[in-house]
Write a protein that holds these residues in place. Structure first.
Motif, PDB file in Angstrom:
ATOM      1  N   THR A  73      -8.771   1.963   3.559  1.00 47.08           N
ATOM      2  CA  THR A  73      -8.866   2.855   4.709  1.00 47.08           C
ATOM      3  C   THR A  73     -10.215   2.651   5.369  1.00 47.08           C
ATOM      4  O   THR A  73     -11.080   1.950   4.831  1.00 47.08           O
ATOM      5  CB  THR A  73      -8.668   4.330   4.285  1.00 47.08           C
ATOM      6  N   ILE A 146      -8.714   9.545  -6.082  1.00 45.10           N
ATOM      7  CA  ILE A 146      -9.165   9.233  -4.720  1.00 45.10           C
ATOM      8  C   ILE A 146      -9.479  10.534  -3.962  1.00 45.10           C
ATOM      9  O   ILE A 146     -10.379  10.570  -3.127  1.00 45.10           O
ATOM     10  CB  ILE A 146      -8.133   8.334  -3.973  1.00 45.10           C
ATOM     11  N   LEU A 197       4.402  12.393  -1.642  1.00 44.11           N
ATOM     12  CA  LEU A 197       5.314  12.399  -0.489  1.00 44.11           C
ATOM     13  C   LEU A 197       6.787  12.392  -0.897  1.00 44.11           C
ATOM     14  O   LEU A 197       7.659  12.668  -0.071  1.00 44.11           O
ATOM     15  CB  LEU A 197       5.034  11.183   0.411  1.00 44.11           C
ATOM     16  N   LEU A 198       7.071  12.084  -2.174  1.00 43.33           N
ATOM     17  CA  LEU A 198       8.461  12.111  -2.642  1.00 43.33           C
ATOM     18  C   LEU A 198       8.934  13.551  -2.876  1.00 43.33           C
ATOM     19  O   LEU A 198      10.118  13.802  -3.002  1.00 43.33           O
ATOM     20  CB  LEU A 198       8.607  11.332  -3.952  1.00 43.33           C
ATOM     21  N   ARG A 213      -0.134   7.345   8.003  1.00 45.83           N
ATOM     22  CA  ARG A 213      -0.420   5.970   8.386  1.00 45.83           C
ATOM     23  C   ARG A 213      -0.686   5.065   7.176  1.00 45.83           C
ATOM     24  O   ARG A 213      -1.382   5.451   6.244  1.00 45.83           O
ATOM     25  CB  ARG A 213      -1.621   5.954   9.332  1.00 45.83           C
TER      26      ARG A 213
HETATM   27  C1  LIG Z   1      -3.565   2.431   2.407  1.00 42.63           C
HETATM   28  S1  LIG Z   1      -3.973   4.110   2.094  1.00 42.63           S
HETATM   29  C2  LIG Z   1      -3.837   4.789   3.727  1.00 42.63           C
HETATM   30  C3  LIG Z   1      -4.977   5.711   4.065  1.00 42.63           C
HETATM   31  C4  LIG Z   1      -5.015   6.232   5.488  1.00 42.63           C
HETATM   32  N1  LIG Z   1      -3.825   6.977   5.825  1.00 42.63           N
HETATM   33  C5  LIG Z   1      -5.246   5.115   6.482  1.00 42.63           C
HETATM   34  O1  LIG Z   1      -4.326   4.756   7.224  1.00 42.63           O
HETATM   35  O2  LIG Z   1      -6.341   4.563   6.519  1.00 42.63           O
HETATM   36  C6  LIG Z   1      -2.464   4.651   1.298  1.00 42.63           C
HETATM   37  C7  LIG Z   1      -2.633   5.917   0.470  1.00 42.63           C
HETATM   38  O3  LIG Z   1      -1.326   6.386   0.153  1.00 42.63           O
HETATM   39  C8  LIG Z   1      -1.376   7.023  -1.109  1.00 42.63           C
HETATM   40  N2  LIG Z   1       0.000   7.113  -1.645  1.00 42.63           N
HETATM   41  C9  LIG Z   1       0.768   6.141  -2.170  1.00 42.63           C
HETATM   42  N3  LIG Z   1       1.960   6.630  -2.559  1.00 42.63           N
HETATM   43  C10 LIG Z   1       1.950   7.945  -2.258  1.00 42.63           C
HETATM   44  C11 LIG Z   1       2.890   9.010  -2.413  1.00 42.63           C
HETATM   45  N4  LIG Z   1       4.094   8.804  -2.976  1.00 42.63           N
HETATM   46  N5  LIG Z   1       2.536  10.245  -2.005  1.00 42.63           N
HETATM   47  C12 LIG Z   1       1.318  10.476  -1.438  1.00 42.63           C
HETATM   48  N6  LIG Z   1       0.393   9.513  -1.275  1.00 42.63           N
HETATM   49  C13 LIG Z   1       0.704   8.265  -1.662  1.00 42.63           C
HETATM   50  C14 LIG Z   1      -2.317   6.150  -1.925  1.00 42.63           C
HETATM   51  O4  LIG Z   1      -2.879   6.858  -3.017  1.00 42.63           O
HETATM   52  C15 LIG Z   1      -3.348   5.732  -0.857  1.00 42.63           C
HETATM   53  O5  LIG Z   1      -4.480   6.564  -0.915  1.00 42.63           O
END
Ligand SMILES: C[S@@+](CC[C@H](N)C(=O)[O-])C[C@H]1O[C@@H](n2cnc3c(N)ncnc32)[C@H](O)[C@@H]1O
Length: 276
Positions: A73, A146, A197-198, A213
């Motif tokens: 991020t 995190i 998110l599930l 995002r």
């Molecule tokens: C690539 S980061 C994106 C951060 C920010 N939204 C951005 O666009 O910069 C993805 C995040 O999604 C989280 N994540 C993955 N699976 C998830 C889930 N099932 N529920 C909630 N968060 C989740 C990870 O822990 C990670 O911190």
């Protein structure tokens, strides 16, 4: 790694987080899990796989999911969503709810906090124009580790250099050596919460804007569809959804449609076209 062993991880990650991993990512599994093996004093991957076949320790499972998810991020990531938040979203909410309203924003999958803090800074930067509006930012992520980083609001020189304009850096952070800490008034604008998110989203009430995002990209179509359908119920009629640059609703759900002429911006599929 044998296919049967790979499947132990594949199934666990899918069930716990929605993350899909394919056999060609077997190398990634081994490299990312090396620190977990070390932390838990487990001799090797074979021993770890055996542990997972029984009733594994909850914390061990959490550590494995954490190690496999991508937290990449940065502040003001892609810039445009934050400009659009200022120029499209806030005016649309004011039109629907009137002045002196509360605008509720959800940064779903907020990682180490750069996205919600960028939103909070955008609000501070526009404070004079937006006097009277109350902003609420909820920032959630699956990873507790995190989220602890996000709550601490401490960033390295490298992390701030990646997106934070220098003027805002000196205005909203304090520096100690190579560490930049976000000031308390910005920190207090964001409420962090652990959330998968599930899971059902009903407890969150209604948002005027959702930033989801760069997370759907890791899920398969049915999972993306279920998450987006649940989110559509949490977004006000006049609300706006932001997805990452490589993400879309097209072919996944009928709950949202792209906002005409605006990449990465979505509204309810029955929302009227924007006024010209
Ligand atoms: C690539 S980061 C994106 C951060 C920010 N939204 C951005 O666009 O910069 C993805 C995040 O999604 C989280 N994540 C993955 N699976 C998830 C889930 N099932 N529920 C909630 N968060 C989740 C990870 O822990 C990670 O911190």
């Amino acid at each position: 790694m044998k296919t049967v062993d790979f499947d132990v991880y594949k199934n666990m990650l899918y069930e716990k987080s929605g993350l899909v991993i394919t056999t060609d990512k077997s190398y990634l599994l081994e490299s990312r899990l090396a620190p977990v093996i070390k932390k838990w004093n487990i001799p090797d991957m074979v021993a770890l796989t055996d542990k997972l076949r029984g009733i594994p320790d909850k914390q061990l499972v959490e550590d494995i999911v954490d190690a496999m998810t991508t937290n990449e991020t940065m502040f003001f990531r892609d810039q445009k969503p934050f400009d659009k938040f200022r120029d499209l979203v806030v005016p649309a909410v004011l039109k629907a709810k009137g002045p002196n309203c509360t605008i509720r924003i959800w940064s779903a999958a907020c990682s180490s906090g750069q996205e919600p803090y960028t939103l909070a800074i955008t609000m501070k930067e526009n404070a004079a124009k937006w006097a009277g509006i109350k902003f609420e930012i909820l920032a959630t992520d699956l990873s507790k580790e995190i989220l602890d980083q996000a709550k601490a609001g401490k960033y390295s020189q490298f992390e701030v250099q990646r997106g934070m304009p220098i003027m805002m850096l000196v205005k909203y952070f304090t520096q100690t050596g190579d560490t930049w800490t976000i000031k308390d008034d910005i920190k207090q604008m964001v409420k962090f919460q652990n959330f998968n998110l599930l899971d059902p989203m009903d407890q969150f009430g209604t948002f005027d804007c959702i930033f989801c995002r760069n997370v759907l990209i890791y899920f398969d179509q049915p999972t993306k569809g279920k998450i987006l359908d649940k989110m559509s119920k949490r977004l006000a009629k006049h609300g706006t959804l932001f997805l990452g640059g490589a993400e879309t609703v097209l072919g996944i759900t009928n709950s949202f449609k792209p906002l005409e002429g605006e990449r990465g911006v979505y509204v309810h599929s029955d929302a009227p076209p924007p006024a010209k």
